[in-house]
Design an enzyme around this catalytic site. Structure first.
Site, PDB file in Angstrom:
ATOM      1  N   TYR A 180      19.545 -93.893 -80.881  1.00  0.00           N
ATOM      2  CA  TYR A 180      18.496 -94.651 -80.653  1.00  0.00           C
ATOM      3  C   TYR A 180      18.766 -96.055 -80.002  1.00  0.00           C
ATOM      4  CZ  TYR A 180      14.661 -98.040 -80.659  1.00  0.00           C
ATOM      5  OH  TYR A 180      13.439 -98.968 -80.307  1.00  0.00           O
ATOM      6  N   SER A 235      14.707-103.144 -77.143  1.00  0.00           N
ATOM      7  CA  SER A 235      14.814-103.573 -78.676  1.00  0.00           C
ATOM      8  C   SER A 235      16.081-104.193 -78.832  1.00  0.00           C
ATOM      9  CB  SER A 235      15.047-101.961 -79.391  1.00  0.00           C
ATOM     10  OG  SER A 235      15.729-102.286 -80.874  1.00  0.00           O
TER      11      SER A 235
END
Length: 155
Positions: free
Chosen positions: A68, A55
């Site tokens: 995250y 990501s």
């Protein structure tokens, strides 16, 4: 190809340590387990290619995505550190770090965020998360989100 991942968004004080550890177990240690399984054979064969879908949050942290982002920063550091050793054995490591991708992943994350209990944080933080972050994040995904097919094509 490693593509497993779970998300977590919201005020830090509303996240349980167990949930944080579970996220790290999937997003980071899941990758580590996979690489430990396939790398020795690739090194013996002196060839291979490990592709990791991560990501953009492994390069830049985003507000309310603390854990995250931390997991994706760990993936970034792991891959960057391992690539030098792997190249010696003709094993490539590609790290793909897309921005917003419109999938059920983000839909489920929003649904969980809407049901979450924000009583463990102060009212101001709860309001910023629910009224600003969630609404604007949805707008970002709606206007800039990529499809999984876009990512597959580039990868």
């Amino acid at each position: 190809v490693s593509n497993a991942g779970v998300g977590m968004a919201g005020p830090l004080e509303c996240q349980s340590l167990a949930a944080m550890q579970s996220l790290m177990d999937t997003n980071f240690f899941g990758l580590v387990r996979l690489v430990k399984e396939v790398l020795p054979d690739m090194k013996r064969r002196r060839g291979g290619h490990i592709v990791v879908i991560s990501s953009i949050m492994g390069l830049q942290g985003i507000v309310f995505n603390d854990i995250y982002s931390a997991s994706k920063f760990a993936v970034e550091g792991f891959c960057e550190s391992l690539v030098v050793q792997a190249l010696r054995f003709n094993v490539a490591i590609s790290l793909v770090e897309p921005g917003p991708v419109v999938t059920d992943f983000e839909t489920k994350l929003y649904e969980e965020a809407e049901r979450a209990d924000y009583s463990r944080t102060d009212p101001e933080t709860a309001k910023i998360f629910t009224d600003l972050y969630l609404r604007n994040s949805r707008d970002v995904f709606a206007s800039l989100g990529q499809t999984p097919e876009d990512i597959a094509e580039v990868t």
